[in-house]
Design an enzyme around this catalytic site. Structure first.
Site, mmCIF file in Angstrom:
data_model
loop_
_atom_site.group_PDB
_atom_site.id
_atom_site.type_symbol
_atom_site.label_atom_id
_atom_site.label_comp_id
_atom_site.label_asym_id
_atom_site.label_seq_id
_atom_site.Cartn_x
_atom_site.Cartn_y
_atom_site.Cartn_z
ATOM 1 N N GLU A 134 6.281 6.131 47.998
ATOM 2 C CA GLU A 134 6.588 7.510 47.670
ATOM 3 C C GLU A 134 5.792 8.405 48.615
ATOM 4 O O GLU A 134 4.636 8.125 48.928
ATOM 5 C CB GLU A 134 6.218 7.852 46.220
ATOM 6 C CG GLU A 134 7.119 7.238 45.174
ATOM 7 C CD GLU A 134 6.753 7.735 43.784
ATOM 8 O OE1 GLU A 134 7.544 8.506 43.211
ATOM 9 O OE2 GLU A 134 5.682 7.345 43.291
ATOM 10 N N GLU A 148 7.915 -0.068 36.171
ATOM 11 C CA GLU A 148 8.346 0.570 37.415
ATOM 12 C C GLU A 148 7.344 0.223 38.496
ATOM 13 O O GLU A 148 6.123 0.319 38.288
ATOM 14 C CB GLU A 148 8.435 2.083 37.243
ATOM 15 C CG GLU A 148 8.787 2.837 38.529
ATOM 16 C CD GLU A 148 8.875 4.343 38.316
ATOM 17 O OE1 GLU A 148 9.303 4.767 37.212
ATOM 18 O OE2 GLU A 148 8.517 5.095 39.251
#
Length: 394
Positions: free
Chosen positions: A146, A141
């Site tokens: 974020e 990932e």
């Protein structure tokens, strides 16, 4: 969580050619382009005890008519939105390119205005295309952006893989100076992904770079195609949960998403393999699908023509291996791209004489019919010393 010190002042290098983009042009209320995006739908907590139910409703994801796509998180609890722990309290959207576009290496970039508020968790990220077969975190990932509401000025970029997932992810962060908040304006979030490094930027400022040496002896799994995801989560273990200060609806506005080919600037990428008519071994369209028939094409420096030799006898491009179809040793067998499997059909030796030989078959990679036109397919053939079987590294 491992947080790296901030790094600034390193300018972005020029990317390779554009390979995929969405500029989100279209009428207000229109759906995201279905040829580029699909949806994750459901409300099972998503492994983080999140509280939203993802839908494909236009009320949660739609074009705004001004060249943007908007993901909207809403406070609502319709009776049909069930979560594994009870009723979901919110709806939102999670869009992904899985099954529509994947790429290994290159620049992945989006211009985004994030939402705000305690418990709000917007993200622009990627997962390995082998997720369905190897699971998470073995698929890898890459979190490009974020932000969590309680840190309104800070962006995080993180890697997750086997031995470094969840709270143990390998993380860098950057905080806007002067108390500025990410939600106040658009920012450009970028990763440059090379075979031996991943580098994060915000507005062209580098703030993190990770290599296999940063993984504490764990496996680097960023060597195959990934797909992209855009979503807004509500609640969860990391951001915490909305409180009385959190206002709804909250919107993430995306101006564009653009992907560029890997530009090999001597930073550990591959090299072209040049042959007949001074043209290159090429993956058609830069599409890393299994079975893509390799071809001769005018050399252009894209990732579709960059071949690495990791030392195990394979030649790799776009995260996959050069392969003799079906392990055949017959003249005319297709030379293709395939998932790396350790099969002898994926072993190649470039001899001092310029022959690219598959030792299992003891035959050469050959340009079909001595044809120098772009798009001529490659095949396996008895080594005969012809110019259509001579190759060199460039």
């Amino acid at each position: 969580m491992l947080v790296a010190p901030q790094t600034s002042g390193t300018a972005l290098a020029a990317p390779g050619p554009l390979t995929w983009s969405d500029e989100f042009n279209g009428p207000a209320g229109g759906a995201p382009d279905p040829s580029k995006w699909s949806y994750d739908i459901g409300g099972g907590g998503w492994g983080n005890n999140e509280q939203q139910y993802y839908t494909n409703s236009r009320s949660n994801s739609a074009l705004d008519g001004n060249g943007n796509m908007v993901i909207t998180a809403r406070r609502e609890n319709p009776a049909n939105y069930n979560c594994h722990y009870g009723r979901c309290q919110y709806t939102s959207a999670r869009l992904l390119t899985n099954g529509k576009f994947t790429q290994a290496y290159g620049r992945f970039e989006a211009r985004i205005k994030v939402p705000r508020g305690q418990g709000i968790w917007p993200a622009f990220w990627m997962l390995g295309n082998d997720l369905g077969s190897v699971g998470w975190p073995n698929s890898g990932e890459i979190d490009i952006m974020e932000n969590i509401g309680r840190e309104p000025s800070t962006v995080h970029g993180t890697l997750h893989g086997p031995g470094y997932s969840g709270g143990a992810g390998i993380t860098s962060s950057y905080t806007l100076p002067g108390g500025r908040r990410l939600a106040d304006d658009f920012h450009v979030y970028t990763v440059d992904w090379a075979p031996d490094s991943i580098t994060w930027y915000i507005d062209g400022i580098q703030y993190g770079r990770k290599t296999p040496a940063d993984l504490r002896g764990n496996r680097w799994v960023f060597d195959h195609p990934f797909f992209m995801i855009l979503n807004v989560a509500v609640g969860g273990h990391w951001p915490g949960y909305p409180d009385g200060t959190t206002q709804f609806p909250q919107q993430m506005t995306i101006d564009y998403v653009r992907v560029y080919a890997h530009q090999n600037n001597g930073g550990g990428g591959g090299n072209a393999i040049v042959g007949y008519a001074n043209k290159c071994i090429d993956v058609p369209g830069g599409n890393s699908v299994d079975g893509a028939r390799l071809q001769l094409w005018t050399c252009n420096g894209t990732a579709a023509q960059q071949w690495t030799a990791p030392g195990d006898g394979t030649l790799r491009a776009l995260g996959k291996c050069m392969d003799v179809a079906w392990g055949s040793s017959a003249n005319g067998a297709a030379i293709q791209l395939a998932n790396c499997s350790g099969n002898p059909a994926q072993q190649f030796v470039l001899s001092a004489a310029g022959d690219l030989v598959n030792p299992q078959a003891n035959k050469c990679v050959d340009v079909s019919a001595w044809n120098s036109a772009d798009g001529t397919p490659l095949q396996l053939w008895e080594c005969n010393g012809g110019a259509n079987q001579k190759w060199r590294r460039a």
